[in-house]
Enzyme design. Structure first.
Site, PDB file in Angstrom:
ATOM      1  N   ASN A 246     -14.930  31.668  -7.380  1.00 39.38           N
ATOM      2  CA  ASN A 246     -15.661  30.766  -6.488  1.00 39.38           C
ATOM      3  C   ASN A 246     -15.055  29.368  -6.447  1.00 39.38           C
ATOM      4  O   ASN A 246     -15.673  28.447  -5.887  1.00 39.38           O
ATOM      5  CB  ASN A 246     -17.125  30.666  -6.926  1.00 39.38           C
ATOM      6  CG  ASN A 246     -17.860  31.970  -6.724  1.00 39.38           C
ATOM      7  OD1 ASN A 246     -17.721  32.615  -5.696  1.00 39.38           O
ATOM      8  ND2 ASN A 246     -18.635  32.373  -7.734  1.00 39.38           N
ATOM      9  N   HIS A 249     -15.605  27.217  -3.454  1.00 37.46           N
ATOM     10  CA  HIS A 249     -16.578  27.861  -2.581  1.00 37.46           C
ATOM     11  C   HIS A 249     -17.948  27.185  -2.572  1.00 37.46           C
ATOM     12  O   HIS A 249     -18.682  27.322  -1.591  1.00 37.46           O
ATOM     13  CB  HIS A 249     -16.722  29.342  -2.951  1.00 37.46           C
ATOM     14  CG  HIS A 249     -15.571  30.172  -2.490  1.00 37.46           C
ATOM     15  ND1 HIS A 249     -14.273  29.948  -2.905  1.00 37.46           N
ATOM     16  CD2 HIS A 249     -15.513  31.231  -1.645  1.00 37.46           C
ATOM     17  CE1 HIS A 249     -13.478  30.833  -2.341  1.00 37.46           C
ATOM     18  NE2 HIS A 249     -14.201  31.615  -1.568  1.00 37.46           N
ATOM     19  N   HIS A 253     -18.928  26.809   1.120  1.00 39.83           N
ATOM     20  CA  HIS A 253     -20.104  27.427   1.720  1.00 39.83           C
ATOM     21  C   HIS A 253     -21.049  26.364   2.293  1.00 39.83           C
ATOM     22  O   HIS A 253     -21.680  26.588   3.339  1.00 39.83           O
ATOM     23  CB  HIS A 253     -20.840  28.285   0.695  1.00 39.83           C
ATOM     24  CG  HIS A 253     -20.139  29.573   0.394  1.00 39.83           C
ATOM     25  ND1 HIS A 253     -20.513  30.402  -0.646  1.00 39.83           N
ATOM     26  CD2 HIS A 253     -19.101  30.187   0.998  1.00 39.83           C
ATOM     27  CE1 HIS A 253     -19.726  31.465  -0.665  1.00 39.83           C
ATOM     28  NE2 HIS A 253     -18.867  31.351   0.313  1.00 39.83           N
ATOM     29  N   HIS A 267     -14.138  30.168   7.552  1.00 35.00           N
ATOM     30  CA  HIS A 267     -14.395  30.251   6.108  1.00 35.00           C
ATOM     31  C   HIS A 267     -13.213  29.723   5.305  1.00 35.00           C
ATOM     32  O   HIS A 267     -13.378  28.909   4.387  1.00 35.00           O
ATOM     33  CB  HIS A 267     -14.688  31.702   5.720  1.00 35.00           C
ATOM     34  CG  HIS A 267     -14.831  31.916   4.245  1.00 35.00           C
ATOM     35  ND1 HIS A 267     -15.880  31.405   3.508  1.00 35.00           N
ATOM     36  CD2 HIS A 267     -14.036  32.573   3.358  1.00 35.00           C
ATOM     37  CE1 HIS A 267     -15.732  31.733   2.232  1.00 35.00           C
ATOM     38  NE2 HIS A 267     -14.631  32.445   2.114  1.00 35.00           N
TER      39      HIS A 267
END
Length: 369
Positions: A246, A249, A253, A267
């Protein structure tokens, strides 16, 4: 020529096959996995026009029947509404527990098809045939499947391992450069997590990986898959070391959520900025040299990826809005934000309770300039 990697999960172990032209040979690979009912092929409109005919021809040649489910392209398909429609369509075909869902496409298709496979008849077989660089090096491997919520990205899903991953690197020739760049961000991540030599190689070969069709690209896909396979085998359901995947991330996100998944921010673009911010925060906390943080930003920008919030060119609100989005992340523990930070390039670690004032300092600088 193809190469095979193994994800070692005991009786649920499976192969990742990487090579050019695999879609044309998919029938032979899928025949040992197929049950008596037709294969359930899920794809999107763009991928269907490019690759679905080749896949169906290969299945026909192997004597395998199939049903097709063609979705609208884009992140908006990772929704309850689209999941319900897909599941009802699958059930209409009369599947059995031995039936296999085949995801032909990028991360959106793989995620939605994977959730459907995990739910249908309490668990259908699942095969990934990723057609984007991002999916080949990341989302197609490891069994994470999810759809989005209004509260955030990938908050509703399940761990549902595929039986096989076929990564046809030839499909990358049809990708727009922006999509290849988005996938490249995930490749960079593996070097930053635990392989400084791989990151250094990418600094030299990054453009060849993104724009070439030869050994550099295939090597990057193989090494990324091997790195992820090793981590997944050690920690399948993200109780420990898998959380390192992650890196970038938590920021990424939140950036996607602020952009409302409308395609303005991909993304991989959000992850690229997230990688830069994770290293900026690490440097702000005195954990890693500022030169390493600068080196990460330099490389991202050198290949054409965004490396700051401003580079995304989207209205994302302000620092407080981004922090609020982060607090809805599934990695929050007891109300505290969990980040993957780094002591340097190739030395990432899990930081469960980060000083919020340092985060505010980093983000204030980002949104100011």
């Amino acid at each position: 020529m193809s190469q095979t990697l193994r994800v070692d999960l005991g009786e649920r172990s499976y192969d990742i096959v990487v090579g050019n032209g695999l879609i044309d040979r998919a029938g032979a690979h899928l025949a040992p996995l197929a049950g008596p009912r037709p294969l359930l092929v899920v794809t999107d409109e763009t991928v269907a026009a490019l690759h679905l005919g080749r896949l169906e021809a290969s299945l026909d040649a192997a004597g395998l029947a199939s049903h097709r489910f063609v979705l609208p392209e884009g992140e908006a398909s990772k929704s309850f509404d689209r999941l319900e429609r897909l599941l009802e369509g699958i059930l209409e075909t009369g599947p059995e527990r031995s039936s296999v869902v085949v995801a032909l496409g990028g991360g959106v298709v793989g995620d939605l098809a994977g959730v459907a496979a995990s739910l249908g008849l309490r668990g259908l077989g699942f095969v990934q045939i990723p057609t984007t660089l991002l999916a080949q090096v990341d989302s197609a491997v490891g069994g994470k499947t999810a759809i989005n919520s209004g509260y955030g990205k990938n908050l509703i899903g399940a761990f549902h391992q595929p039986k096989l991953v076929l990564s046809d690197t030839g499909t990358l020739d049809t990708l727009p450069r922006r999509e290849r760049l988005a996938g490249y961000a995930e490749i960079v991540k593996y070097g930053l997590i635990g392989d400084p030599a791989f990151f250094a190689w990418l600094e030299d070969q990054g453009s060849a990986v993104i724009d070439g069709a030869g050994e550099a690209r295939d090597r990057a896909v193989r090494e990324s898959c091997a790195a992820k396979a090793a981590i997944v085998a050690a920690d399948e359901t993200e109780q420990g070391v898998r959380a390192l995947l992650n890196l970038g991330h938590t920021f990424g996100h939140a950036l996607e959520a602020r952009a409302r998944y409308d395609g303005a921010v991909l993304h991989g673009e959000a992850v690229a900025v997230g990688l830069a911010l994770a290293f900026a925060l690490s440097a702000e906390l005195g954990l890693c040299p500022r030169e390493d943080a600068a080196r990460v930003r330099r490389h991202l920008r050198a290949v054409g990826l965004p490396a700051s919030v401003a580079d995304l060119g989207a209205d994302l609100g302000g620092a407080d809005d981004l922090i609020a989005a982060m607090r809805r992340d599934k990695k929050v523990r007891s109300g505290a934000l969990t980040f993957i930070l780094a002591r340097g390039i190739g030395d990432a670690f899990i930081a469960p309770d980060v000083d919020i004032s340092a985060l505010e300092t980093v983000l204030a600088g980002e949104f100011a300039g």
